[in-house]
Scaffold this motif. Structure first.
Motif, PDB file in Angstrom:
ATOM      1  N   GLU A  29      15.333   2.787  -1.724  1.00 36.07           N
ATOM      2  CA  GLU A  29      14.565   2.923  -2.959  1.00 36.07           C
ATOM      3  C   GLU A  29      13.222   3.616  -2.753  1.00 36.07           C
ATOM      4  O   GLU A  29      12.744   4.326  -3.630  1.00 36.07           O
ATOM      5  N   ARG A  30      12.604   3.366  -1.602  1.00 33.38           N
ATOM      6  CA  ARG A  30      11.249   3.870  -1.390  1.00 33.38           C
ATOM      7  C   ARG A  30      11.169   5.001  -0.382  1.00 33.38           C
ATOM      8  O   ARG A  30      10.082   5.504  -0.103  1.00 33.38           O
ATOM      9  N   GLY A  31      12.311   5.348   0.215  1.00 31.26           N
ATOM     10  CA  GLY A  31      12.301   6.428   1.205  1.00 31.26           C
ATOM     11  C   GLY A  31      11.503   6.088   2.454  1.00 31.26           C
ATOM     12  O   GLY A  31      10.959   6.960   3.127  1.00 31.26           O
ATOM     13  N   LEU A  32      11.426   4.781   2.774  1.00 35.83           N
ATOM     14  CA  LEU A  32      10.639   4.315   3.918  1.00 35.83           C
ATOM     15  C   LEU A  32      11.279   4.703   5.245  1.00 35.83           C
ATOM     16  O   LEU A  32      12.505   4.729   5.352  1.00 35.83           O
ATOM     17  N   ALA A  33      10.459   4.953   6.232  1.00 36.28           N
ATOM     18  CA  ALA A  33      10.937   5.026   7.611  1.00 36.28           C
ATOM     19  C   ALA A  33      10.580   3.714   8.306  1.00 36.28           C
ATOM     20  O   ALA A  33       9.584   3.087   7.962  1.00 36.28           O
ATOM     21  N   TYR A  34      11.429   3.310   9.254  1.00 32.50           N
ATOM     22  CA  TYR A  34      11.158   2.086  10.017  1.00 32.50           C
ATOM     23  C   TYR A  34      11.173   2.367  11.512  1.00 32.50           C
ATOM     24  O   TYR A  34      12.007   3.151  11.992  1.00 32.50           O
ATOM     25  N   LEU A  35      10.299   1.675  12.223  1.00 40.44           N
ATOM     26  CA  LEU A  35      10.508   1.468  13.652  1.00 40.44           C
ATOM     27  C   LEU A  35      10.935   0.024  13.759  1.00 40.44           C
ATOM     28  O   LEU A  35      10.161  -0.893  13.470  1.00 40.44           O
ATOM     29  N   PHE A  36      12.195  -0.200  14.135  1.00 42.45           N
ATOM     30  CA  PHE A  36      12.758  -1.535  14.120  1.00 42.45           C
ATOM     31  C   PHE A  36      12.825  -2.044  15.559  1.00 42.45           C
ATOM     32  O   PHE A  36      13.701  -1.667  16.332  1.00 42.45           O
ATOM     33  N   PRO A  85       0.802  -1.235   0.000  1.00 44.81           N
ATOM     34  CA  PRO A  85       0.000   0.000   0.000  1.00 44.81           C
ATOM     35  C   PRO A  85       0.832   1.281   0.000  1.00 44.81           C
ATOM     36  O   PRO A  85       0.298   2.353   0.240  1.00 44.81           O
ATOM     37  N   ARG A  86       2.122   1.180  -0.301  1.00 42.82           N
ATOM     38  CA  ARG A  86       3.031   2.340  -0.362  1.00 42.82           C
ATOM     39  C   ARG A  86       3.068   3.129   0.938  1.00 42.82           C
ATOM     40  O   ARG A  86       2.771   4.325   0.987  1.00 42.82           O
ATOM     41  N   PRO A  87       3.446   2.437   2.014  1.00 44.69           N
ATOM     42  CA  PRO A  87       3.498   3.114   3.313  1.00 44.69           C
ATOM     43  C   PRO A  87       4.665   4.095   3.393  1.00 44.69           C
ATOM     44  O   PRO A  87       5.610   4.014   2.601  1.00 44.69           O
ATOM     45  N   LYS A  88       4.581   4.995   4.361  1.00 43.54           N
ATOM     46  CA  LYS A  88       5.717   5.867   4.667  1.00 43.54           C
ATOM     47  C   LYS A  88       6.501   5.335   5.859  1.00 43.54           C
ATOM     48  O   LYS A  88       7.668   5.668   6.039  1.00 43.54           O
ATOM     49  N   LEU A  89       5.824   4.526   6.681  1.00 44.37           N
ATOM     50  CA  LEU A  89       6.453   3.971   7.875  1.00 44.37           C
ATOM     51  C   LEU A  89       6.087   2.493   7.980  1.00 44.37           C
ATOM     52  O   LEU A  89       4.919   2.137   7.808  1.00 44.37           O
ATOM     53  N   VAL A  90       7.087   1.654   8.229  1.00 41.60           N
ATOM     54  CA  VAL A  90       6.828   0.238   8.490  1.00 41.60           C
ATOM     55  C   VAL A  90       7.366  -0.084   9.878  1.00 41.60           C
ATOM     56  O   VAL A  90       8.514   0.218  10.189  1.00 41.60           O
ATOM     57  N   LEU A  91       6.513  -0.680  10.704  1.00 43.63           N
ATOM     58  CA  LEU A  91       6.926  -1.111  12.026  1.00 43.63           C
ATOM     59  C   LEU A  91       7.290  -2.578  11.940  1.00 43.63           C
ATOM     60  O   LEU A  91       6.467  -3.406  11.530  1.00 43.63           O
ATOM     61  N   LEU A  92       8.521  -2.884  12.303  1.00 41.17           N
ATOM     62  CA  LEU A  92       9.026  -4.250  12.197  1.00 41.17           C
ATOM     63  C   LEU A  92       9.189  -4.777  13.614  1.00 41.17           C
ATOM     64  O   LEU A  92      10.101  -4.369  14.341  1.00 41.17           O
ATOM     65  N   ASP A  93       8.257  -5.629  14.054  1.00 40.60           N
ATOM     66  CA  ASP A  93       8.286  -6.099  15.444  1.00 40.60           C
ATOM     67  C   ASP A  93       8.968  -7.461  15.502  1.00 40.60           C
ATOM     68  O   ASP A  93       8.352  -8.482  15.239  1.00 40.60           O
ATOM     69  N   GLU A  94      10.241  -7.459  15.866  1.00 39.61           N
ATOM     70  CA  GLU A  94      11.052  -8.690  15.907  1.00 39.61           C
ATOM     71  C   GLU A  94      10.957  -9.415  14.568  1.00 39.61           C
ATOM     72  O   GLU A  94      10.938 -10.653  14.517  1.00 39.61           O
ATOM     73  N   ALA A  95      10.947  -8.641  13.477  1.00 41.15           N
ATOM     74  CA  ALA A  95      10.650  -9.201  12.160  1.00 41.15           C
ATOM     75  C   ALA A  95      11.714 -10.169  11.666  1.00 41.15           C
ATOM     76  O   ALA A  95      11.428 -10.993  10.799  1.00 41.15           O
ATOM     77  N   VAL A  96      12.928 -10.075  12.172  1.00 41.12           N
ATOM     78  CA  VAL A  96      13.967 -11.013  11.726  1.00 41.12           C
ATOM     79  C   VAL A  96      14.412 -11.937  12.857  1.00 41.12           C
ATOM     80  O   VAL A  96      15.334 -12.731  12.688  1.00 41.12           O
ATOM     81  N   SER A  97      13.739 -11.849  14.002  1.00 38.07           N
ATOM     82  CA  SER A  97      14.203 -12.592  15.180  1.00 38.07           C
ATOM     83  C   SER A  97      14.074 -14.099  15.035  1.00 38.07           C
ATOM     84  O   SER A  97      14.818 -14.851  15.654  1.00 38.07           O
ATOM     85  N   ALA A  98      13.109 -14.554  14.221  1.00 38.79           N
ATOM     86  CA  ALA A  98      12.901 -15.998  14.099  1.00 38.79           C
ATOM     87  C   ALA A  98      13.796 -16.619  13.019  1.00 38.79           C
ATOM     88  O   ALA A  98      13.804 -17.834  12.843  1.00 38.79           O
ATOM     89  N   LEU A  99      14.551 -15.783  12.296  1.00 42.67           N
ATOM     90  CA  LEU A  99      15.354 -16.297  11.176  1.00 42.67           C
ATOM     91  C   LEU A  99      16.768 -16.631  11.647  1.00 42.67           C
ATOM     92  O   LEU A  99      17.301 -15.980  12.546  1.00 42.67           O
ATOM     93  N   ASP A 100      17.386 -17.627  11.003  1.00 44.70           N
ATOM     94  CA  ASP A 100      18.762 -17.918  11.383  1.00 44.70           C
ATOM     95  C   ASP A 100      19.685 -16.835  10.818  1.00 44.70           C
ATOM     96  O   ASP A 100      19.284 -16.019   9.991  1.00 44.70           O
ATOM     97  N   ALA A 101      20.941 -16.830  11.301  1.00 40.53           N
ATOM     98  CA  ALA A 101      21.813 -15.667  11.098  1.00 40.53           C
ATOM     99  C   ALA A 101      21.983 -15.273   9.628  1.00 40.53           C
ATOM    100  O   ALA A 101      21.946 -14.092   9.293  1.00 40.53           O
ATOM    101  N   SER A 102      22.120 -16.259   8.733  1.00 39.78           N
ATOM    102  CA  SER A 102      22.411 -15.874   7.349  1.00 39.78           C
ATOM    103  C   SER A 102      21.154 -15.351   6.649  1.00 39.78           C
ATOM    104  O   SER A 102      21.192 -14.356   5.929  1.00 39.78           O
ATOM    105  N   LEU A 103      20.003 -15.996   6.920  1.00 37.52           N
ATOM    106  CA  LEU A 103      18.742 -15.468   6.381  1.00 37.52           C
ATOM    107  C   LEU A 103      18.473 -14.072   6.920  1.00 37.52           C
ATOM    108  O   LEU A 103      18.023 -13.181   6.210  1.00 37.52           O
ATOM    109  N   ARG A 104      18.775 -13.905   8.214  1.00 38.27           N
ATOM    110  CA  ARG A 104      18.520 -12.621   8.857  1.00 38.27           C
ATOM    111  C   ARG A 104      19.324 -11.515   8.167  1.00 38.27           C
ATOM    112  O   ARG A 104      18.818 -10.436   7.871  1.00 38.27           O
ATOM    113  N   PHE A 105      20.579 -11.819   7.877  1.00 40.02           N
ATOM    114  CA  PHE A 105      21.431 -10.836   7.221  1.00 40.02           C
ATOM    115  C   PHE A 105      20.837 -10.412   5.875  1.00 40.02           C
ATOM    116  O   PHE A 105      20.788  -9.227   5.540  1.00 40.02           O
TER     117      PHE A 105
END
Ligand code: ADP
Ligand code: MG
Length: 260
Positions: free
Chosen positions: A195-202, A163-183
């Motif tokens: 590319e999209r000028g997104l802001a994140y709350l990580f 939906p072309r957001p300006k802000l994406v909140l990532l709640d432990e979004a990579v926590s379940a992935l192993d180290a190489s996938l996470r990277f």
């Protein structure tokens, strides 16, 4: 630059015998295109804060301005329409999708909901989204449940940016992935931001992971933000006991986890 998100004095106490003050006067700002890392131990209120900002949970008090509006006052249809601008990705990609959803179905839904494209264009748009997150457009017909965890998290990210957001909140979004996938997912997030000028709350309980992506970090403990600052300056001179403890828990941050 005026902030994209400006939250002031948010409070939330969960009812019940323990009356947990999950948010106790939380204020934060996020600039357009910026990543704010939110770190703190498990149970300190990070997910509650993310849910309150996205209006999935109502705060008891406080103000939220987002994208030039009184975000906290939006209701009903106005809120549903506006929600495209602030999207969320959760830790568990399996739970985030309808059990029988196909990839195309999952990615068309935000296009329909937020009236991004007319229906005949959805398959093309879905294919573009898939390649943007590094997946083959051939996956469109597959059930989300048949994908690997890493692929599923990429689909969750594709759905969040649809939906072309300006802000994406990532709640432990990579926590379940192993180290190489996470990277690789962190790299994807960094590229999408450029590319999209997104802001994140990580949001992360893991300082090493938050450090890789965050321009600034806010440290949370027991429902409060106890310190905030530019990432490297904050880590070089921690002011709070909790941040010192989080730093001590990461004896060495592997160089390969630091993104350019
Ligand atoms: P974090 O994401 O930092 O681990 P949470 O925001 O999930 O923290 O939780 C903050 C506190 O609020 C915890 O003590 C948690 O047990 C409690 N909590 C979270 N959600 C609920 C809820 N729906 N009902 C009651 N208590 C909750
Ligand atoms: Mg949480």
């Amino acid at each position: 630059m005026s902030p994209l998100l400006d939250a002031h004095d948010l409070a939330k106490t969960y009812p019940g015998p323990r009356r947990i003050r999950a948010l106790d006067g939380v204020s934060l700002m996020i600039a357009p295109g910026e990543t704010l890392g939110l770190i703190g131990p498990s149970g300190c209120g990070k997910s509650t804060l993310a849910r309150v900002l996205t209006r999935l949970t109502e705060p008891d008090a406080g103000e939220i301005r987002f994208d030039g509006r009184d975000w906290g006052a939006l209701r009903g249809r106005a809120l549903r329409r506006a929600r495209g601008a602030m999207q969320m990705v959760f830790q568990d990609p399996a739970a985030a999708f309808h059990p029988r959803a196909t990839v195309a179905g999952a990615l068309s839904e935000p296009l329909r909901l937020h009236r991004i494209d007319p229906r005949p264009d959805w398959p093309d748009h879905v294919a573009r989204l898939l390649s943007e997150v590094g997946l083959s457009p051939d996956l469109a017909r597959r059930p989300v449940a048949a994908l690997s965890g890493g692929q599923r998290q990429r689909v969750a990210i594709a759905r969040a940016i649809a939906p072309r957001p300006k802000l994406v909140l990532l709640d432990e979004a990579v926590s379940a992935l192993d180290a190489s996938l996470r990277f690789h997912v962190l790299e994807l997030l960094a590229r999408l931001q450029r590319e999209r000028g997104l802001a994140y709350l990580f949001v992360s309980h893991d300082l090493a992971v938050a450090r890789a992506l965050s321009h600034r970090i806010a440290v949370m403990e027991a429902g409060r933000i106890v310190e905030t600052g530019p990432t490297e300056a904050l880590l070089a001179a921690p002011q709070s006991e909790i941040l010192r403890r989080l730093i001590a828990a990461v004896p060495e941050i592997p160089a390969e986890e630091a993104l350019p």
